[in-house]
Write an enzyme that holds these catalytic residues in place. Sequence first.
Site, PDB file in Angstrom:
ATOM      1  CB  ILE A  26      -0.925  -0.017   1.238  1.00  0.00           C
ATOM      2  CG1 ILE A  26      -1.875  -1.225   1.169  1.00  0.00           C
ATOM      3  CG2 ILE A  26      -1.720   1.278   1.346  1.00  0.00           C
ATOM      4  CD1 ILE A  26      -2.542  -1.565   2.502  1.00  0.00           C
ATOM      5  CB  SER A  30      -5.716  -2.785  10.704  1.00  0.00           C
ATOM      6  OG  SER A  30      -6.524  -3.927  10.521  1.00  0.00           O
ATOM      7  CE1 TYR A  65      -0.757  -5.360  11.407  1.00  0.00           C
ATOM      8  CE2 TYR A  65      -3.068  -6.002  11.601  1.00  0.00           C
ATOM      9  CZ  TYR A  65      -2.058  -5.335  10.924  1.00  0.00           C
ATOM     10  OH  TYR A  65      -2.363  -4.636   9.782  1.00  0.00           O
ATOM     11  CE  LYS A 124      -1.274  -1.672  12.011  1.00  0.00           C
ATOM     12  NZ  LYS A 124      -0.783  -0.604  11.136  1.00  0.00           N
TER      13      LYS A 124
HETATM   14  N1  NAP Z   1      -2.812  -5.597   3.603  1.00  0.00           N
HETATM   15  C1  NAP Z   1      -3.895  -5.482   4.345  1.00  0.00           C
HETATM   16  O1  NAP Z   1      -4.881  -6.181   4.131  1.00  0.00           O
HETATM   17  C2  NAP Z   1      -3.947  -4.484   5.470  1.00  0.00           C
HETATM   18  C3  NAP Z   1      -5.130  -4.388   6.220  1.00  0.00           C
HETATM   19  C4  NAP Z   1      -5.190  -3.460   7.253  1.00  0.00           C
HETATM   20  C5  NAP Z   1      -4.096  -2.637   7.500  1.00  0.00           C
HETATM   21  N2  NAP Z   1      -2.941  -2.763   6.775  1.00  0.00           N
HETATM   22  C6  NAP Z   1      -1.816  -1.867   7.083  1.00  0.00           C
HETATM   23  O2  NAP Z   1      -1.326  -1.268   5.904  1.00  0.00           O
HETATM   24  C7  NAP Z   1       0.028  -0.865   6.109  1.00  0.00           C
HETATM   25  C8  NAP Z   1       0.870  -1.278   4.915  1.00  0.00           C
HETATM   26  O3  NAP Z   1       0.938  -2.695   4.882  1.00  0.00           O
HETATM   27  P1  NAP Z   1       0.954  -3.569   3.553  1.00  0.00           P
HETATM   28  O4  NAP Z   1      -0.265  -4.411   3.575  1.00  0.00           O
HETATM   29  O5  NAP Z   1       1.242  -2.737   2.372  1.00  0.00           O
HETATM   30  O6  NAP Z   1       2.183  -4.566   3.908  1.00  0.00           O
HETATM   31  P2  NAP Z   1       3.571  -4.865   3.182  1.00  0.00           P
HETATM   32  O7  NAP Z   1       3.346  -5.128   1.729  1.00  0.00           O
HETATM   33  O8  NAP Z   1       4.193  -5.948   4.001  1.00  0.00           O
HETATM   34  O9  NAP Z   1       4.399  -3.518   3.345  1.00  0.00           O
HETATM   35  C9  NAP Z   1       4.838  -3.109   4.600  1.00  0.00           C
HETATM   36  C10 NAP Z   1       5.927  -2.056   4.464  1.00  0.00           C
HETATM   37  O10 NAP Z   1       6.389  -1.709   5.785  1.00  0.00           O
HETATM   38  C11 NAP Z   1       7.798  -1.753   5.773  1.00  0.00           C
HETATM   39  N3  NAP Z   1       8.394  -2.017   7.078  1.00  0.00           N
HETATM   40  C12 NAP Z   1       8.244  -3.114   7.863  1.00  0.00           C
HETATM   41  N4  NAP Z   1       9.025  -3.011   8.940  1.00  0.00           N
HETATM   42  C13 NAP Z   1       9.689  -1.840   8.845  1.00  0.00           C
HETATM   43  C14 NAP Z   1      10.653  -1.169   9.646  1.00  0.00           C
HETATM   44  N5  NAP Z   1      11.147  -1.714  10.778  1.00  0.00           N
HETATM   45  N6  NAP Z   1      11.108   0.041   9.254  1.00  0.00           N
HETATM   46  C15 NAP Z   1      10.670   0.585   8.102  1.00  0.00           C
HETATM   47  N7  NAP Z   1       9.767   0.005   7.300  1.00  0.00           N
HETATM   48  C16 NAP Z   1       9.291  -1.202   7.662  1.00  0.00           C
HETATM   49  C17 NAP Z   1       8.135  -2.864   4.789  1.00  0.00           C
HETATM   50  O11 NAP Z   1       9.486  -2.761   4.398  1.00  0.00           O
HETATM   51  P3  NAP Z   1      10.321  -4.087   3.928  1.00  0.00           P
HETATM   52  O12 NAP Z   1       9.831  -4.452   2.587  1.00  0.00           O
HETATM   53  O13 NAP Z   1      11.747  -3.637   3.939  1.00  0.00           O
HETATM   54  O14 NAP Z   1      10.057  -5.152   4.962  1.00  0.00           O
HETATM   55  C18 NAP Z   1       7.142  -2.541   3.687  1.00  0.00           C
HETATM   56  O15 NAP Z   1       7.623  -1.507   2.896  1.00  0.00           O
HETATM   57  C19 NAP Z   1       0.462  -1.502   7.429  1.00  0.00           C
HETATM   58  O16 NAP Z   1       0.442  -0.530   8.445  1.00  0.00           O
HETATM   59  C20 NAP Z   1      -0.601  -2.547   7.680  1.00  0.00           C
HETATM   60  O17 NAP Z   1      -0.759  -2.812   9.048  1.00  0.00           O
HETATM   61  C21 NAP Z   1      -2.850  -3.670   5.763  1.00  0.00           C
END
Ligand code: NAP
Length: 327
Positions: free
Chosen positions: A57, A179, A211, A215
């Site tokens: 995202i 979330s 988690y 959140k």
């Molecule tokens: N996907 C869903 O269905 C969903 C639903 C509700 C909420 N969310 C929220 O949406 C947000 C984005 O998640 P996503 O779904 O896009 O997941 P994602 O594809 O796993 O991306 C997560 C990002 O966070 C980075 N990250 C993780 N640990 C980090 C750290 N210590 N320092 C800096 N960056 C770090 C990752 O970097 P690396 O690649 O280097 O690990 C990656 O760029 C999150 O806050 C998640 O909780 C997602």
Amino acid sequence: MYSQKRYCMKMFTLLLVSAGLIALYVLRNWYLKRPRCKSNAKLHGKTVIVTGSNTGIGKTTAIDLSRRGARVIMACRDKQRAEAAISDIKKETGNNEVVFMELDLGSLQSVRSFAETFLKSEFRLDILVNNAGLMKGGKTKNGVGMIFGVNHLGHFLLTVLLLDRLKECSPSRVVTVTSKAHEYGKIDFNCLSTHKDLAVGESDWALFKKYSHSKLCNMLFTHELAKRLEGTNVTCYSLCPGAVKTEIGRYSSSLWCMMSAPILSLFYMDAESGAQTTLYCALQEGIEPLSGCYFSCCAVQKVNADAKDDAVAKKLWEVSEILCGMS
Ligand SMILES: NC(=O)c1ccc[n+]([C@@H]2O[C@H](COP(=O)([O-])OP(=O)(O)OC[C@H]3O[C@@H](n4cnc5c(N)ncnc54)[C@H](OP(=O)(O)O)[C@@H]3O)[C@@H](O)[C@H]2O)c1
Ligand SMILES: *[C@@H]1O[C@H](CO)[C@@H](O)[C@H](O)[C@H]1NC(C)=O
């Protein structure tokens, strides 16, 4: 007689299965049809930070913001992954003002040096998007639970260190990706003081609970931040992106991944749709009076009492300051 009955049964089953499949398909399309951010805002001359923008995202958010002309700071922990995303974004948007700046939210030292570098080398900050997040066990470099440390504490310190710049550049915004899972969270200050974490255990279930707790922290952080920002023209919002196909499940057990795969491919939206509510909170004109509120599907949502509990939000802020060595 007998075979005719069997034939009827077969036809009936077939009919039932087809109807079920059609219903599932209609349901899926209805479910995936999410509203989009309709703002036409242009961002030339504006600077935005997106944490965790190398994938998921965060990346699609960065793409949209750079298409609008913003200078986009890619706050990521892995240079290689970030540079690969930057080259995609530049190619896709034609905007060359997309730059990597190292940020590991699991290290308070890294957050501090990111803020220092940013404040020295950049002049503006118009939108801060606290997007990075993970669901992974273990501890951060500061001995704090990984999920709490990255999802909440790192973003807490980052935001606090950048507040003066946001105020100088107001009207400006802080957007924090939380979330719907926050509804299952709770803040156990006892556990936090003994374990520097909001729960113990490393099973998939324990990690999911942590988690949800983290959140809920994102929610309470935004709630308290809005109060502290009253009268500044800096506003803040929290949001749920919906269920989105990303790498968020990459640390879960293979059993869980296998079980969730069919649901994921059917019912989860792509990352571009998943960025719409983040973009809405970052760009939509006129939502300033809703500072501190929670959004999903590009609309403000009601929240449960414990996600806007004044006393807990204030205490979480103070505990976070202590954990960051700020007081
Ligand atoms: N996907 C869903 O269905 C969903 C639903 C509700 C909420 N969310 C929220 O949406 C947000 C984005 O998640 P996503 O779904 O896009 O997941 P994602 O594809 O796993 O991306 C997560 C990002 O966070 C980075 N990250 C993780 N640990 C980090 C750290 N210590 N320092 C800096 N960056 C770090 C990752 O970097 P690396 O690649 O280097 O690990 C990656 O760029 C999150 O806050 C998640 O909780 C997602
Ligand atoms: C906030 O914005 C309003 C309207 O532009 C302006 O009148 C006011 O001075 C601003 N306040 C601060 C503290 O910048």
